[in-house]
Design an enzyme around this catalytic site. Structure first.
Site, short mmCIF file in Angstrom:
data_model
loop_
_atom_site.label_atom_id
_atom_site.label_comp_id
_atom_site.label_asym_id
_atom_site.label_seq_id
_atom_site.Cartn_x
_atom_site.Cartn_y
_atom_site.Cartn_z
N GLY A 47 112.34 6.54 14.49
CA GLY A 47 111.09 5.90 14.12
C GLY A 47 110.12 5.98 15.30
O GLY A 47 109.68 4.97 15.82
N GLU A 74 106.84 12.18 8.74
CA GLU A 74 105.39 12.25 8.71
C GLU A 74 104.93 13.50 7.95
O GLU A 74 105.70 14.45 7.77
CB GLU A 74 104.81 12.27 10.13
CG GLU A 74 105.16 11.05 10.97
CD GLU A 74 104.48 9.77 10.50
OE1 GLU A 74 103.58 9.84 9.63
OE2 GLU A 74 104.84 8.69 11.01
N TYR A 235 107.56 -14.89 6.04
CA TYR A 235 108.19 -13.94 6.96
C TYR A 235 109.64 -14.35 7.27
O TYR A 235 110.57 -13.83 6.66
CB TYR A 235 107.38 -13.77 8.25
CG TYR A 235 107.75 -12.49 8.95
CD1 TYR A 235 106.98 -11.34 8.80
CD2 TYR A 235 108.92 -12.38 9.70
CE1 TYR A 235 107.34 -10.14 9.39
CE2 TYR A 235 109.30 -11.19 10.29
CZ TYR A 235 108.50 -10.07 10.14
OH TYR A 235 108.89 -8.89 10.72
N LYS A 244 115.65 -9.00 8.41
CA LYS A 244 115.66 -8.97 9.87
C LYS A 244 116.86 -9.73 10.44
O LYS A 244 117.43 -9.34 11.46
CB LYS A 244 114.36 -9.56 10.41
CG LYS A 244 113.12 -8.70 10.17
CD LYS A 244 113.19 -7.37 10.92
CE LYS A 244 111.90 -6.59 10.79
NZ LYS A 244 111.97 -5.28 11.49
N THR A 275 100.02 -3.62 12.65
CA THR A 275 100.76 -2.42 12.27
C THR A 275 100.50 -2.18 10.78
O THR A 275 100.04 -3.07 10.06
CB THR A 275 102.27 -2.58 12.48
OG1 THR A 275 102.76 -3.61 11.62
CG2 THR A 275 102.59 -2.94 13.93
#
Length: 396
Positions: A47, A74, A235, A244, A275
């Site tokens: 990444g 990409e 979150y 996470k 981001t």
């Protein structure tokens, strides 16, 4: 061709090659201005093309003199369609790395797949004869195809248990409104964990271990976010937060497997930044705009490159890596200072469409959003035609 930003929702569908290169150069220049870092010498970044992954690759190369292999997914330019920003970032990084005499090669493809893992291991064996001493795992994707079953999993940004209603901001319109986020069902929770949890990090490390390409004392680090209680429902306690937590729990198993190499695994909890992924999360852009205002006023604001330099210089390569009681590296420490959070919380209660531009840094948030795609970058003349067909040197 003349390249202009075309924004749809929270994504810009165009990218500016010169602007992206300028952003990469800014990060390289910052790292070169810092004292030389002691750190890794052969680094795999999974990444590697945007955000914290790109910053990790730049820091390792230009701060530590490391050789790097970057893995990403990409798109190059085609016809009138520009390449993705990560493509332009990687092209600019490799160009500067090679100019500085640094080894840098890239692999473009689905990092979740077995094929890309095998290609990466073959390259490590061929060019490095093994000895990878740092593996950075920084993937951010909304979907994942299981490499064994072929099943397609998609993540969702939802709450768990109860719906959640709070303020949010339309970043481009500059209006504060209210949003209600519905709870996820059991399948959506499981799917989000499958995409964004620690399973693929584990698979990468297992494959690298089995291939015998990891060095004695190898370190591996993945990135996470905790944030304030204000954002917990969407979150930390929502679907993304549970994923996470799964990522964080993976550390225990990795540390056991790395014992024979005296290796170690870590989670670095990083600061809230603009981001592509964060822009999609309701509530978070408004929180970030207020946070930026407070942290800039206190001269505490950092971007990706500043965060990762601090990770390398003050955390990851200390004799004893400083962690919190849960074993997490915290470079979100400035964000989470009580005085910072108290001011953000006070502003959150006040913020409205009428006072938004006065008490937040929405302008700074917007600029950083556009800069993700190479726009609004100092020193770039956007009235000039540019060649959008830019090659990543090692992918020719």
């Amino acid at each position: 061709m003349l390249v202009e930003p075309k924004v749809r929702g929270f994504i810009c569908t165009t990218a500016h090659p010169v602007g992206c290169a300028a952003q990469v150069q800014r990060q390289i220049d910052y790292v070169k201005q810092q004292p030389t870092l002691s750190g890794p010498k052969k680094v795999l970044v999974i990444g590697a093309s945007t955000g914290y992954g790109l910053a990790s690759r730049i820091t390792a190369s230009f701060g530590c003199g490391a050789q790097t292999i970057g893995v990403f997914f990409e798109k190059e330019a085609a016809g009138k369609r520009t390449a993705s920003p990560g493509w332009y970032n990687s092209a600019a990084f490799e160009k500067e790395a090679h100019k500085a005499g640094l080894y840098a090669k890239s692999i473009n493809g689905d990092a979740f797949s077995n094929d890309i893992k095998e290609q990466t291991i073959e390259l490590i064996k061929k060019d490095w004869q093994g000895d990878v001493d740092l593996v950075v795992y920084s993937l951010a994707s909304p979907r994942r195809i299981d490499p064994v079953t072929g099943e397609d999993y998609r993540s969702v940004l939802k709450t768990v248990g109860q719906p959640f209603t709070d303020k949010t901001v339309d970043v481009l319109a500059g209006t504060v409104g209210e949003v209600t986020i519905d709870p996820a069902n059991a399948d959506e929770i499981a799917n989000t964990e499958k995409v964004m949890g620690g399973e693929d990090w584990q698979l990468w490390m297992d494959a690298l271990l089995e291939a015998g390409v990891l060095a004695k004392g190898v370190k591996t680090v993945a990135y996470s976010y905790v944030g304030p209680e204000l954002t917990f429902p969407i979150y930390r306690e929502g679907t993304i937060g549970l994923a996470k937590k799964h990522l964080e729990a993976t550390v225990t198993n990795l540390n056991e497997k790395l014992t024979g190499l005296s290796g170690s695994a870590y989670i670095s909890v990083n600061k809230c930044l603009v981001t592509q992924a964060a822009a999609a999360i309701p509530v978070v852009p408004l929180y970030a705009s207020l946070l930026y205002k407070v942290m800039k006023d206190k001269n505490l604001h950092e971007g990706c490159i500043e965060q990762i330099v601090r990770l390398f210089s003050e955390r990851l390569y200390e004799d004893k890596v400083p962690c919190d009681k849960e074993g997490l590296i915290r470079i979100d420490d400035w964000e989470m200072k009580p005085e910072v959070q108290a001011e953000v919380e006070a502003l959150w209660k006040q913020v409205s469409t009428e006072n938004l531009m006065d008490i937040s840094d929405l302008a700074g948030y917007r600029q950083e959003f556009y800069q993700l795609f190479g726009f609004e970058t100092k020193g770039v003349d956007y009235s000039q035609d540019v060649d959008v067909n830019v090659a990543v040197p090692s992918l020719k």
